[in-house]
Structures are given as C-alpha cells and as structure tokens.
Motif scaffolding. Structure first.
Motif, mmCIF file in Angstrom:
data_model
loop_
_atom_site.group_PDB
_atom_site.id
_atom_site.type_symbol
_atom_site.label_atom_id
_atom_site.label_comp_id
_atom_site.label_asym_id
_atom_site.label_seq_id
_atom_site.Cartn_x
_atom_site.Cartn_y
_atom_site.Cartn_z
ATOM 1 N N GLU A 63 48.169 35.999 29.367
ATOM 2 C CA GLU A 63 47.007 35.876 30.247
ATOM 3 C C GLU A 63 47.335 36.282 31.681
ATOM 4 N N THR B 68 47.663 40.028 31.982
ATOM 5 C CA THR B 68 46.327 40.630 32.005
ATOM 6 C C THR B 68 45.692 40.505 33.382
ATOM 7 N N SER C 270 43.450 42.984 36.393
ATOM 8 C CA SER C 270 42.017 42.685 36.415
ATOM 9 C C SER C 270 41.521 42.748 37.850
ATOM 10 N N SER D 208 44.269 48.625 33.584
ATOM 11 C CA SER D 208 43.063 47.930 34.049
ATOM 12 C C SER D 208 41.970 47.984 33.000
ATOM 13 N N ALA E 46 42.721 45.440 30.394
ATOM 14 C CA ALA E 46 42.473 44.091 30.897
ATOM 15 C C ALA E 46 40.992 43.754 30.862
ATOM 16 N N SER F 186 39.642 43.811 26.556
ATOM 17 C CA SER F 186 40.275 43.082 25.455
ATOM 18 C C SER F 186 40.423 41.614 25.833
ATOM 19 N N ALA G 295 42.362 38.357 26.687
ATOM 20 C CA ALA G 295 43.586 38.264 27.477
ATOM 21 C C ALA G 295 44.819 38.091 26.604
ATOM 22 N N ALA H 67 45.384 41.583 25.215
ATOM 23 C CA ALA H 67 45.541 42.600 26.250
ATOM 24 C C ALA H 67 46.898 42.502 26.931
ATOM 25 N N GLY H 68 47.396 41.284 27.152
ATOM 26 C CA GLY H 68 48.659 41.124 27.853
ATOM 27 C C GLY H 68 49.794 41.839 27.148
ATOM 28 N N ILE I 96 49.255 45.661 27.247
ATOM 29 C CA ILE I 96 49.576 46.193 28.578
ATOM 30 C C ILE I 96 51.084 46.291 28.748
#
Length: 370
Positions: free
Chosen positions: A235, A238, A242, A257, A260, A263, A265, A268-269, A272
């Motif tokens: 989180e 992410t 953001s 970005s 973030a 998706s 969190a 996405a984390g 990423i």
C-alpha cells in the motif's frame, strides 16, 4: 493562537519544560511517573533532562559531538566510521563506539533513475548506467554487515530482465545524484568514484528534504538516493506514485502512476516494484541489520544493550526500546575538563545476540573490534 505555546498534557515519563525558539527544546523527567511501578518500565528513562538542539549554525553534528555539546550520535552507516576525519576525531576523545545487531527488516534505500532524462530514457541505457555505477560490486566490499536488497517491499530474490549493458548512442558525460542525508555521503562517494573510473561524472548534490520532495513531485531530477525510515508495504509503495497521496509523491514515472490509479493497492504495489526493478528505474541499495552509535563516556549502557527491535540506542522516549541508558553528571564534568584520550584508542563493541541468520554477513560472536 492563544493555546499554541501551552504545554500539551502527556502520560509519558517526560514533560516539555522549556522552549527556546530557534535554539532548543528541553524535556524534564517526572519524579513520580506512574510507569516506574511497572516491571516493563522499571529502571528505564533514567536521564533527568533531554535537550534537542536546532542545527542552525555552520558546525556539523560531528563537530558538536567532539566538543561535547552533543552526548551521542547515531550513524548506522558502517563506512562512516572509517573516514579519516571521523577516526581521528573519535580516537582523540574519550568516547565509546557500539554496534547492536537486530532482528528487524531493513527500511529500503536505493537509487531512483528518472526515465524522462533523454540520455537514459530506455531500459538498455539505464542498464548501462547501473553497470557504470557498480552498486552491486560496492555492496560486496562495503561492509561484511551489508548486502544488496532485492527491492522496495520484500527481500525475496527476483530476476529482472537481463539487458546487455551496452553503451547508449548518446553518452551522458555528467549526471546529478541528489540526496538529503549526510550519513549517506560515504556510500554515494564510492558510487561517484566507481562511475568516474568508467568516465562518467556524477555530481553529488545535497538538498533539504523539502526541496528534494518537491523535485520528486515535479519529476525534476536525474538520480535520487531514496531512503525510507521504515519498511514499505504494498500500500505504501502504491501511495508513492498516487498523485493524490498526502505523503511523498514521485513524479516522472507515468506507468507506475497509472498502475497506482487503476489497480487495488495490494496488487499495484508489487506490480510497481517489479516494473521499477525490471526497467532499471530503481536500483536497490544496502540492506543493514544493525544500529551503531558513538557516545561520550559519561553515558552508560546496561549490560544487556538494546533489544531485539531497537532502531536507535539512545532514543530517550521510545516505549519499545528507549531510555535504556543513563548519564553521570560528575563524570561529565571530569571528562569535559580533560576530554582527550591519553594512550588508548576508541574500540567498537559489537553485540550480535539478536542477529538474523544471513550467510552474506556472517561474523563471529560478540566481540570487541578495533
């Protein structure tokens, strides 16, 4: 505004006793603190007075420490103690060195590369740049207690895409590496020297945290040494990308970005992190499992130094591991009257009872090292 300078009530062992605007803040110990009756807090928080000073003059922390104006300095950076000016200063003064290995996850640190910079805008060029910096090689010889992390979130190894480190068409002759913590300078200087051997000039630029944060937000940077205070979750990674994040925001990396924003969190984390590593946008730095400090001999540590999760040996307030030291006023007066050593040299006392098993950082048991 009527209450801005009124002292906040607190249940802790210290209360705010004096504010000298622009100079210092002083806390005093409560003589009848309720926590003294509990086994967990007994014999802790022994210092009568704690003063936090503003660094508002040209003198460095080390200079203030060697003058006795600061009682202790915490520098986890192992290489810091090996610099000639520090070794000379510490060997001349009546100070002690201590290192405590802990059983904690290391907060990530590493090199962030801006993919919007023209000469390093694609992955092949960034892979070439990473090879010139030689961070992995530096880590292998930097300290027996340091090894390279695998990423931002966890320490499980991953295999990034292997791109040949071929020189790009347009070679960057100069590139700026920005940072905010002076304690990172020895490591960054090694990176600079390694790059210089490959005919790449790295300009190290120290920026105030606020200014560096603004440059990150606007994407106006080339290289940045990112350093966090705590381990990151999916989180929090992410949130770094953001735009509506209330904390640190890193601009200039469009795909991160986009991930973030689109998706969850938790997913996405990790996505990423994988993207940053595979695209050579983020190069992991050292993983470190100890805290280290220098302190004047009027401060005393208990036989059991720190705890399993101690992050700072001389944190006066932490409920988890703070207050585990005490001071002697008479000794301070005697030492300040004759602050220099006679014949002995400062030694590093190492405590590794909490050390995590790590084949890359094996060392003998508790010992005193030069």
């Amino acid at each position: 505004s009527e209450y801005n300078w009124m002292k906040e009530p607190t249940t802790g062992p210290y209360y705010l006793s004096q504010i000298r605007p622009g100079q210092s803040v002083t806390f005093r110990r409560r003589s009848n603190w309720w926590g003294d009756q509990l086994p967990y807090f007994a014999n802790r928080f022994n210092t009568d007075r704690v003063i936090f000073r503003a660094m508002n003059d040209s003198r460095t922390e080390l200079e203030l420490f060697t003058l006795g104006e600061l009682s202790a300095i915490e520098y986890p950076n192992a290489d810091y103690w090996q610099t000639p000016v520090v070794k000379s200063s510490l060997n001349k003064k009546r100070v002690q060195l201590v290192r405590l290995y802990t059983d904690t996850r290391t907060a990530p640190a590493g090199l962030l590369i801006n993919p919007r910079v023209q000469t390093i805008s694609n992955n092949h060029e960034r892979a070439w740049l990473a090879a010139q910096l030689g961070l992995a090689e530096i880590m292998s010889s930097y300290s027996p207690a340091l090894h390279q992390q695998s990423g931002l979130i966890d320490t499980s190894p991953m295999e990034p895409d292997q791109h040949p480190a071929a020189a790009p068409g347009v070679l960057p002759s100069n590139i700026t590496l920005s940072y905010s913590d002076i304690a990172d300078l020895p490591l960054l200087s090694k990176i600079k020297n390694q790059a210089a051997e490959k005919h790449l000039n790295i300009q190290l630029t120290k920026l105030p945290v606020r200014e560096l944060t603004e440059k990150l937000r606007l994407g106006e940077y080339e290289l940045v040494w990112l350093k966090f205070k705590a381990p990151l979750s999916a989180e929090t990674v992410t949130a770094l990308f953001s735009p509506d994040s209330e904390g640190l925001y890193i601009g200039g990396i469009a795909k991160a970005s986009l991930m973030a924003e689109n998706s969850k969190a938790s997913r996405a984390g990790k996505h990423i992190e994988d993207y940053l590593l595979q695209e050579n946008i983020y190069i992991p730095g050292p993983a470190q499992d100890f805290t280290q400090a220098a302190y004047w001999q009027w401060i005393h540590l208990p036989q059991q130094v720190g705890g399993r999760y101690t992050t700072e040996l001389f944190d006066p307030f932490s409920a988890a591991s703070g207050g585990l030291f005490w001071t002697n006023k008479k000794e301070r007066a005697d030492i300040m009257a004759k602050p220099n050593r006679r014949h002995d040299k400062a030694t590093l006392q190492v405590f590794d009872q909490y050390r995590m098993a790590d084949p890359l950082a094996a060392q003998p048991s508790t010992a005193v090292q030069n």
